[in-house]
Design a protein around this motif. Structure first.
Motif, PDB file in Angstrom:
ATOM      1  N   LEU A   1      78.246 -68.908  -9.785  1.00 11.72           N
ATOM      2  CA  LEU A   1      79.103 -67.825  -9.312  1.00 11.72           C
ATOM      3  C   LEU A   1      78.217 -66.629  -8.983  1.00 11.72           C
ATOM      4  O   LEU A   1      77.376 -66.228  -9.790  1.00 11.72           O
ATOM      5  CB  LEU A   1      80.132 -67.450 -10.377  1.00 11.72           C
ATOM      6  N   LEU A   2      78.413 -66.079  -7.794  1.00  9.58           N
ATOM      7  CA  LEU A   2      77.569 -64.989  -7.322  1.00  9.58           C
ATOM      8  C   LEU A   2      78.307 -63.662  -7.402  1.00  9.58           C
ATOM      9  O   LEU A   2      79.391 -63.511  -6.833  1.00  9.58           O
ATOM     10  CB  LEU A   2      77.134 -65.245  -5.875  1.00  9.58           C
ATOM     11  N   PHE A   3      77.728 -62.700  -8.114  1.00 12.15           N
ATOM     12  CA  PHE A   3      78.230 -61.336  -8.228  1.00 12.15           C
ATOM     13  C   PHE A   3      77.233 -60.396  -7.567  1.00 12.15           C
ATOM     14  O   PHE A   3      76.089 -60.756  -7.308  1.00 12.15           O
ATOM     15  CB  PHE A   3      78.400 -60.935  -9.698  1.00 12.15           C
ATOM     16  N   ALA A   4      77.662 -59.157  -7.336  1.00 11.73           N
ATOM     17  CA  ALA A   4      76.757 -58.146  -6.775  1.00 11.73           C
ATOM     18  C   ALA A   4      76.981 -56.817  -7.471  1.00 11.73           C
ATOM     19  O   ALA A   4      78.122 -56.418  -7.733  1.00 11.73           O
ATOM     20  CB  ALA A   4      76.981 -58.001  -5.271  1.00 11.73           C
ATOM     21  N   LYS A   5      75.878 -56.115  -7.759  1.00 11.87           N
ATOM     22  CA  LYS A   5      75.920 -54.767  -8.330  1.00 11.87           C
ATOM     23  C   LYS A   5      75.331 -53.784  -7.337  1.00 11.87           C
ATOM     24  O   LYS A   5      74.385 -54.104  -6.608  1.00 11.87           O
ATOM     25  CB  LYS A   5      75.125 -54.704  -9.630  1.00 11.87           C
ATOM     26  N   ASP A   6      75.877 -52.559  -7.332  1.00 10.70           N
ATOM     27  CA  ASP A   6      75.309 -51.523  -6.475  1.00 10.70           C
ATOM     28  C   ASP A   6      74.169 -50.810  -7.203  1.00 10.70           C
ATOM     29  O   ASP A   6      73.769 -51.205  -8.303  1.00 10.70           O
ATOM     30  CB  ASP A   6      76.394 -50.553  -6.001  1.00 10.70           C
ATOM     31  N   ALA A   7      73.654 -49.750  -6.580  1.00 14.95           N
ATOM     32  CA  ALA A   7      72.492 -49.061  -7.142  1.00 14.95           C
ATOM     33  C   ALA A   7      72.774 -48.446  -8.504  1.00 14.95           C
ATOM     34  O   ALA A   7      71.853 -48.256  -9.311  1.00 14.95           O
ATOM     35  CB  ALA A   7      72.016 -47.990  -6.172  1.00 14.95           C
TER      36      ALA A   7
END
Length: 515
Positions: A99-105
């Motif tokens: 499962l692919l998640f993304a975080k911002d800066a």
């Protein structure tokens, strides 16, 4: 309504004729710069590896949120793991076991991007401002923005939540795609802009890089960028091939190198055009995905005004050799034929309309429109690619949801159409197990996914006041297993593992299959 169980505690891929497929994904514009990749479980993508910190293991932390939602039929009562996401329902791409998640800066998880915004075209806007519905199926866009943003992509094991790899990128496009074996993958866009506001015009070069579920680089390809269309799509990938228009047909270029193929499109005035929103090539009254299980589609007699209907072909991607053609295929029972009395012409389908749906286990599934006067009834027919024989056929509908187990199918709602309820078939013989009859005073069930083993069918129902709820039924018996589920508690299903997962504002939760 379907039959009720009475105990609340005990209460996925769409494929449609002329509808969307899940292996092709549209990549939007304004791509940006990829910067770094780190493996954390031995997956070794570019850049080596470092071990994950304890905070990267959601099953091992005291801060993981507790699940207090309803019991989800087909899955364990308690999550296998949960992830605290800061009161954000995180976006996630299902990469088949990952499962692919993304975080911002700032370290915050990104919310899900509305796929509808990624698939807009100027032509979809009319005088009323009507916006065409988003493609159905799994979530396909994790991130899209007009300007590059620094992101950290997290590849997490579906079963444990363990961080498999971490990829840092300055990007404005992160989308679901597929690789040449049909396995899910992620496409990350990069771009550089050179030039000035003076005599030399600015020029942007873009590249799409494809990664597998462990964050390993599979290949990269240039991408066309059209900044004048803002968030509209710019390039398309289909099972590891870039799909480009080429005069009146389509060119398939393998990502990372290899032999390109041109889709056959014959007949004077023929036009074989690719629709990246649906993931289909259309010619006359026929459609097909560009790539199907190691083969690519072609179209003969592809002029809607011709004397003969369009013929759809399949050719081997490795050799270019044609292996199957609808011209040689037996027309299945239930397809109305038109005979104009010319002894030199064989009778052909009255509708002259067909679609290739999928290739699996050496067979191709073809949908034939039953008659010109009935756009909702289709005959599904399986053909052996070696012998060409018709092996199975049955009556279906315009849009069908297929179970990952391969032994069940359900009628799916068509976007923008009137839907009166579903029908469930047993495959491959097409026996109807049950049907929701129009006017039978029951709420239509719009199916969205089966569990991997086909034991539960999840879908949505809409109340008279317009409120939408989740519903789970036994697809074989019609027994209601759960009703009035919150919409965000209808689980997505990872076909590779059978795990279900939810993104809610209370956190992310993954559930093992029951039993």
């Amino acid at each position: 309504m379907p039959h009720h169980n009475g105990d609340p505690a005990e209460r996925c891929a769409r494929t449609a004729a002329g509808g969307p497929t899940h292996s092709a994904v549209t990549l939007a514009l304004s791509l940006a710069l990829l910067t770094a990749c780190t493996a954390v479980d031995g997956g070794e993508p570019d850049g080596g590896g470092k071990k994950t910190a304890p905070s990267d293991r959601p099953t091992a932390t005291a801060t993981a949120p507790a699940y207090d939602g309803p019991r989800l039929p087909g899955f364990a009562a308690k999550p296998a793991w949960s992830l605290a996401t800061g009161r954000t329902a995180p976006g996630v791409l299902d990469l088949g076991g990952t499962l692919l998640f993304a975080k911002d800066a700032s370290g915050a998880y990104l919310k899900d991007f509305d796929d509808a915004k990624a698939f807009l075209e100027p032509d979809t806007w009319g005088d009323s401002g009507y916006r065409e519905a988003a493609p159905q199926g799994p979530n396909r866009v994790l991130h899209l923005s007009e300007a590059p943003q620094p992101l950290t992509l997290e590849f997490r094991d579906t079963r444990t939540g363990k961080l498999r790899a971490s990829l840092k990128a300055a990007t404005d496009s992160v989308t679901l795609t597929g690789w040449r074996d049909g396995a899910p993958a992620v496409a990350v866009g990069t771009s550089r802009t050179a030039g000035s506001d003076g005599p030399a015009a600015k020029k942007t070069t873009s590249t799409v890089t494809v990664y597998d579920g462990r964050g390993r680089k599979l290949g990269a390809t240039p991408a066309t960028r059209r900044p004048e269309t803002a968030l509209y799509y710019a390039a398309t990938l289909s099972d590891g091939y870039r799909v480009d228009p080429a005069d009146a047909t389509v060119r398939l270029t393998p990502v990372g190198g290899g032999t390109a193929r041109t889709v056959v499109c014959t007949e004077e005035g023929a036009d074989c055009a690719y629709d990246p929103r649906k993931g289909l090539i259309g010619a006359a009254r026929a459609t097909a995905p560009p790539v199907l299980g190691g083969y690519y589609a072609g179209f003969e007699n592809a002029n809607v005004g011709g004397t003969d209907m369009v013929r759809v072909t399949l050719s081997d991607l490795a050799t270019g050799r044609k292996v199957w053609s609808s011209a040689d295929a037996e027309i299945p029972p239930g397809v109305e034929l038109y005979d104009n009395g010319d002894p030199d012409l064989e009778p052909m389908p009255d509708s002259e309309t067909l679609s290739l749906l999928r290739v699996t286990d050496g067979r191709v599934l073809v949908a034939w429109q039953a008659s010109q006067s009935d756009a909702d009834t289709w005959i599904h027919a399986w053909y052996d690619l070696t012998s060409g024989d018709l092996t199975d056929s049955y009556e279906a509908t315009r849009s069908v949801l297929l179970a990952p187990s391969g032994d069940l199918a359900a009628e799916d709602a068509v976007p923008g159409g009137t839907f009166t309820g579903t029908t469930v078939w047993r495959l491959p013989d097409g026996k109807r197990l049950w049907t929701q009859e129009e006017g039978a005073d029951e709420t239509p069930l719009d199916p969205v996914r089966f569990t991997r083993d086909g034991s539960v069918l999840y879908g949505y129902t809409t109340a008279e006041d317009g409120t939408e709820h989740g519903l789970a039924v036994d697809p074989r018996t019609r027994e209601v297993l759960a009703e009035d589920l919150p919409v965000d508690h209808v689980p997505a299903v990872d076909d590779a593992t059978g795990y279900g997962h939810l993104s809610t504002t209370d956190g992310f939760h993954a559930f093992a299959p029951a039993g």
